[in-house]
Design an enzyme around this catalytic site. Structure first.
Site, short mmCIF file in Angstrom:
data_model
loop_
_atom_site.label_atom_id
_atom_site.label_comp_id
_atom_site.label_asym_id
_atom_site.label_seq_id
_atom_site.Cartn_x
_atom_site.Cartn_y
_atom_site.Cartn_z
N LYS A 1 0.81 -1.21 0.00
CA LYS A 1 0.00 0.00 0.00
C LYS A 1 0.86 1.27 0.00
O LYS A 1 0.67 2.16 -0.83
CB LYS A 1 -0.87 -0.04 1.25
CG LYS A 1 -1.82 1.08 1.40
CD LYS A 1 -2.47 0.95 2.77
CE LYS A 1 -1.39 1.04 3.85
NZ LYS A 1 -1.93 1.42 5.15
N THR A 2 1.81 1.33 0.91
CA THR A 2 2.65 2.51 1.01
C THR A 2 3.47 2.71 -0.26
O THR A 2 3.61 3.82 -0.77
CB THR A 2 3.61 2.39 2.21
OG1 THR A 2 2.85 2.00 3.34
CG2 THR A 2 4.29 3.72 2.50
N ASP B 1 -4.58 8.14 3.23
CA ASP B 1 -4.21 6.78 3.65
C ASP B 1 -5.09 6.37 4.82
O ASP B 1 -5.62 7.22 5.53
CB ASP B 1 -2.73 6.77 4.05
CG ASP B 1 -2.18 5.36 4.14
OD1 ASP B 1 -2.89 4.42 3.75
OD2 ASP B 1 -1.03 5.21 4.60
N GLU B 2 -5.26 5.09 5.04
CA GLU B 2 -6.05 4.55 6.17
C GLU B 2 -7.44 5.21 6.22
O GLU B 2 -7.89 5.65 7.26
CB GLU B 2 -5.32 4.78 7.51
CG GLU B 2 -3.88 4.32 7.55
CD GLU B 2 -3.73 2.81 7.74
OE1 GLU B 2 -4.74 2.09 7.64
OE2 GLU B 2 -2.59 2.38 7.95
N GLN C 1 -9.17 -3.69 8.52
CA GLN C 1 -8.19 -3.21 9.49
C GLN C 1 -8.68 -1.98 10.24
O GLN C 1 -7.88 -1.21 10.80
CB GLN C 1 -6.86 -2.90 8.80
CG GLN C 1 -6.19 -4.11 8.21
CD GLN C 1 -4.81 -3.81 7.69
OE1 GLN C 1 -3.92 -3.44 8.45
NE2 GLN C 1 -4.61 -3.94 6.40
N ARG D 1 0.88 -8.75 10.92
CA ARG D 1 2.17 -8.06 11.05
C ARG D 1 3.33 -9.01 10.82
O ARG D 1 4.47 -8.59 10.65
CB ARG D 1 2.34 -7.43 12.45
CG ARG D 1 1.31 -6.38 12.87
CD ARG D 1 1.13 -5.32 11.85
NE ARG D 1 -0.05 -5.59 11.03
CZ ARG D 1 -0.28 -5.03 9.85
NH1 ARG D 1 0.59 -4.18 9.34
NH2 ARG D 1 -1.36 -5.32 9.17
#
Length: 701
Positions: free
Chosen positions: A32-33, A222-223, A253, A599
Site C-alpha cells: 500500500k505505502t 491513507d487509512e 483493518q 504483522r
DNA sequence: TCATTTAACGTTTTT
DNA sequence: CGTTAAATGA
C-alpha cells in the site's frame, strides 16, 4: 528506472489512474505505502503536477516521515530533482498548518497552542471545579471522551445540550460549555478542535475553500477506514471540481471506531464520489501462506465487511504456533526464552522480533523477563517522551511565552521550581489578572498594583514576570527554540530544581538534553511546539537492535519477521468490554486480532495463560475464541506443567524481616517489616520506604 | 499559607 | 513503581 517498473498490474493501475476519484482497497501487506508513494512520484514526474499541489494525509507522523523519505529517493533516481515536497502529514498536522494561515477567519488566534489529552483533562477539571461538580461522581476522563465524541460528530455545546437525555449528559453539557469558554480564553485548541475549526473554516468561507481547493489538485488519503465524521467533512470540502481524490484503506483493518472512526466512510466512497475507479490490491507480499490463511480464517467470521481474498505465492512456511502457559510470567519467560535462543543460534537479530498485546499493562511482565534475560527491548507507545514531567514543564514554559493567555500552562509552572506561590495566591492572582485585561506575563510585571496578595507571593510573582519577559523578548526576536530552552532552564532555576540529589536527577537532566537537541531541528518556536503536541507515542524511531514491545494498535502498518501475540484469551482479546458491548464491538476486536496476525512475515506465535492477574485478582480466562477460528493448521506447542507448589505467590520471592534486598530505584537495603504485600525497607541511603512487592521490582540479595 | 508527608489507586486501544 | 489528592506540620 521507470516509476512503474516494480509494480504488479493492480498497483500499476492505482498509480496511473490519476483522473477522477479512485478507491484502493488494499489488503494487509499488499504494498500500500509503495503504491501511494509511486503514485505521488508519478504525478510529479509524468503528469507535471507541482509537489505543492499534492496533499497526502497519513495516519501517523511516522508514516508521513517514511513516505517523505521514500518519495525523496524515488524522485532522486529520476531526472529532475525538486527540493520541495507535497503537503504530507496527519489530518491534525495539516489542520494546524491551515489554521496558522487562515484561522483568524474563524476566530482562532494566530498564536494558538495545542492541548493534548492530559491538558484537556486538566482544563475539564478546572471547569468542573468552577461549576462545583465534584470529580468523585463524574470522572474527568469520562467527560473528556464525551466531549471528544461530541466534537467528532461536529456538535458544539449548544447542540450537544439539545441531544442530552440523561443527567450525566446534562452535566457534561454544562462542563462542555464552560470548558470551551476557558479554552478560548487560553488561546488553545484541543486535538478535536483542530479538525472542527477547519471544518467550519471550509464550510463558511467560500473564498478560502476555493483557494485550498485549487491549491490541492490531487488529494490522497491513507487509512481511509479510520477517518471520522470531521475528517470526512474536511475531505468532502477540499475535493474540487476535478475530483482527483484517491483514498486507500482496508475495512478489515478498522480498529479505531472507539475514537470516532467510521469505516462506513470507505464503504460509501463510491456513493459519495460516483464513477469512482475501484482497485483491489489482493496480493500479499508480506506473510507466509500459513500465517495469511489463519488470519483470513479469523476475519472471515465477521459479517460487516467487504469481500476480498488475499493470496500469496510465497511458500506455506512454518505453521502458526499456539502456546498454552500457566500464567503471565511463564508467558513472558517463554517469549524471552524463544527470542534469546534464536538470537544465540545466530538465526535472528533482536530487531526481527515484536511482541504484541492488547493493553499496555501487559508489558510489565514481559519487561521483567527481558531484563532478567538481558535481552534488549524497546517499548513503543506507553509513556511518550513528551509526557515526562520535566519535558512537560519546559513545554509549558514555552507555551506560555508564545501564548501568554495560556492559564493552564501558567498554573503548571507558576510554582515549579518552588517559589512560595501556593494555590491561594495563584487563585487571587488569576482573578485579578482576569479583571485587569492584561495577559499573564504583562500582569506579572504589574502585580504591585494588585491587592490581597501577601508580600512574599507578590515578590515571587514579580520576579517570575521579569524572567518571563526576558525570555519572551527572545521569542519575539526569533531566537532559536533550543537557545530559548537553554536560557529558560538556567534563568528559571529549573536545572537546579531537577538536580535534587535523587538517583533520577541524572535521567531528568539527560531528558532535557534530548529535548534541546530535538529543538535544534526547528527554526521557529511554533513549529517546535506543534511537533511536541502532535508527536504521538508510536512516532518513536525504530531501533534495529532491539525487540519491539507494543500494543496491537500501535503495530498497525508495521511488519516483523517474528511476531508474538500474547494474552490470547477471552476477556483480553476480545476484551471484556467488547464482550459486554455487543456484536459490532466484537467484530472490531476480531479485526484487531487480524491486524496483529498480519504483522508477521515468517513466524507467528500465539500464547494464552490459564491464569492471569487481572483487575487486582486472579482470573481464569478461556482461550480466545479467535484461536479456534483460525482453523486446524495450527501447531499446538506442548502444554505447561502446573507448578508443583500451589501457593498463590509462587513467582514472588518470599520476603522476611532481616532480608537484604536491592531496588533499581533506591539501591540496597534491609527489610524491617512485612505486612502482606507491603514491605518496609531501610535503604543504605538512610531512607525508609514502604513498598508493594507486586510493583516494586525488589531483588533478594 | 505553603511545603512536605502520607494514603490511595492503577486496566483498553490514541491523533 | 508512578501519580495524585488529602492530611499534617511550620
Amino acid at each position: 528506472m521507470d516509476i512503474q517498473d516494480s509494480l504488479n498490474p493492480a498497483q500499476k493501475q492505482a498509480v496511473v489512474t490519476t483522473v477522477g476519484p479512485v478507491l484502493i482497497l488494499a489488503g494487509a501487506g499488499s504494498g500500500k505505502t509503495k503504491t501511494l508513494t509511486h503514485r505521488i512520484a508519478y504525478l510529479i514526474e509524468n503528469e507535471g503536477v507541482w509537489p505543492n499541489e499534492v496533499l497526502a494525509v497519513t495516519f501517523t507522523n511516522k508514516a508521513a516521515r517514511e513516505m517523505r523519505e521514500r518519495l525523496g529517493s524515488l524522485l532522486q533516481q529520476n531526472a529532475s530533482v525538486r527540493h520541495f515536497m507535497p503537503w504530507m502529514g496527519t489530518f491534525h498536522s495539516i489542520c494546524v498548518r491551515l489554521l496558522r494561515i487562515d484561522g483568524s477567519s474563524v476566530g482562532v488566534p494566530p498564536n494558538f497552542v495545542v492541548y493534548d489529552e492530559s491538558d484537556r483533562q486538566g482544563l475539564i477539571k478546572q471547569a468542573m471545579k468552577q461549576l462545583h461538580i465534584t470529580d468523585k461522581q463524574i470522572r474527568a476522563s469520562a467527560v473528556s471522551s464525551a466531549i471528544s465524541s461530541a466534537k467528532n460528530q461536529l456538535l458544539g455545546p449548544a447542540e450537544y445540550r439539545t441531544t442530552a437525555q440523561y443527567p450525566f449528559q446534562e452535566q457534561v453539557a454544562s462542563i462542555y460549555e464552560r470548558y470551551e469558554h476557558l479554552r478560548r480564553e487560553a488561546g488553545a485548541l484541543d486535538f478535536d478542535d483542530l479538525l472542527l475549526e477547519v471544518v467550519g473554516l471550509l464550510r463558511h468561507h467560500e473564498a478560502i475553500r476555493n483557494k485550498w481547493r485549487s491549491q490541492f489538485r490531487h488529494i490522497l488519503i491513507d487509512e481511509y477506514q479510520d477517518t471520522n465524521a470531521a475528517q470526512y467533512a474536511i475531505v468532502k470540502s477540499l475535493v474540487g471540481e476535478e475530483r482527483n481524490i484517491c483514498v486507500v484503506g482496508d475495512d478489515w483493518q478498522s480498529i479505531y471506531s472507539w475514537r470516532g472512526a467510521d469505516f462506513t466512510n470507505i464503504l460509501n466512497f463510491e456513493r459519495d464520489f460516483p464513477g469512482a475507479t475501484v482497485i483491489k490490491l489482493e496480493q500479499n507480499y508480506r506473510s507466509t501462506s500459513a500465517i495469511l490463511e489463519a488470519a483470513q480464517n479469523v476475519i472471515s467470521k465477521n459479517t460487516a465487511r467487504t469481500d476480498k481474498k488475499l493470496w500469496t505465492d510465497t511458500p506455506a512456511g512454518l505453521p502458526v504456533q499456539v502456546h498454552q502457559v500457566y500464567d503471565e510470567s511463564e508467558e513472558a519467560q517463554l517469549v524471552a526464552g524463544r527470542v534469546g535462543s534464536q538470537v544465540a543460534m545466530g538465526a535472528r537479530r533482536y530487531g526481527d522480533f515484536a511482541v504484541l498485546y492488547r493493553t499496555n499493562a501487559q508489558s510489565f511482565n514481559l519487561e521483567r523477563s527481558f531484563l532478567q534475560q538481558r535481552i534488549p527491548y524497546q517499548i513503543v507507545g506507553g509513556v511518550r517522551f513528551y509526557d515526562r514531567k520535566e519535558i512537560k514543564d519546559v513545554i509549558a514554559y514555552l507555551r506560555l511565552l508564545y501564548q501568554p493567555n495560556d492559564r493552564m500552562s501558567f498554573s503548571r509552572i507558576v510554582n515549579v521550581p518552588t517559589r512560595g506561590i501556593g494555590a491561594t495566591s495563584l487563585e487571587k492572582f488569576l482573578i485579578w489578572q482576569g479583571e485587569s485585561r492584561q495577559d499573564i506575563i504583562g500582569a506579572l510585571t504589574n502585580v504591585e498594583s494588585a491587592n490581597g496578595l501577601t508580600p512574599r507571593a507578590r515578590n515571587a510573582l514579580v520576579k517570575l514576570g521579569g524572567t518571563l519577559r526576558i525570555l519572551q523578548a527572545k521569542v519575539l526576536t526569533e531566537t532559536s527554540p533550543s537557545e530559548i530552552i537553554e536560557t529558560l532552564i538556567e534563568r528559571t532555576g529549573y536545572r537546579e530544581y531537577i538536580l535534587d540529589g535523587t538517583p533520577q536527577a541524572e535521567e531528568r537532566e539527560a531528558n532535557l538534553s534530548v529535548l534541546v537537541s530535538d529543538a535544534k531541528n526547528y527554526v521557529a518556536l511554533p513549529d517546535f511546539l506543534e511537533e511536541a503536541a502532535l508527536m504521538s507515542s508510536v512516532d518513536t524511531a525504530e531501533d534495529y537492535e532491539k525487540v519491539t514491545l507494543m500494543t496491537i494498535h500501535a503495530a498497525k502498518g508495521l511488519e516483523f519477521p517474528v511476531v508474538f501475540m500474547v494474552g490470547m484469551e477471552e476477556n483480553l482479546l476480545p476484551s471484556s468490554r467488547s464482550l459486554e458491548a455487543g456484536q459490532a464491538e466484537l467484530e472490531e476486536e476480531r479485526r484487531l486480532c487480524y491486524v496483529g496476525m498480519t504483522r508477521a512475515r515468517e513466524e507467528l506465535h500465539l500464547s494464552y495463560a490459564a491464569r492471569r492477574a487481572q483487575f487486582g485478582d486472579f482470573r481464569f480466562n478461556m482461550p480466545s475464541r479467535f484461536l479456534s477460528d483460525m482453523g486446524h493448521e495450527l501447531m499446538v506447542a506442548p502444554s505447561f506443567q502446573q507448578p508443583n507448589n500451589d501457593d498463590d505467590w509462587s513467582e514472588l520471592p518470599d520476603f522476611d524481616i532481616g532480608d537484604m534486598v536491592r531496588s533499581s530505584q533506591f539501591g540496597s537495603g534491609e527489610i524491617i517489616d512485612v505486612d502482606g504485600m507491603a514491605v518496609t525497607v531501610v535503604f543504605s541511603s538512610g531512607q525508609t520506604k514502604k513498598l508493594n512487592v507486586e510493583y516494586a521490582r525488589l531483588e533478594k540479595i
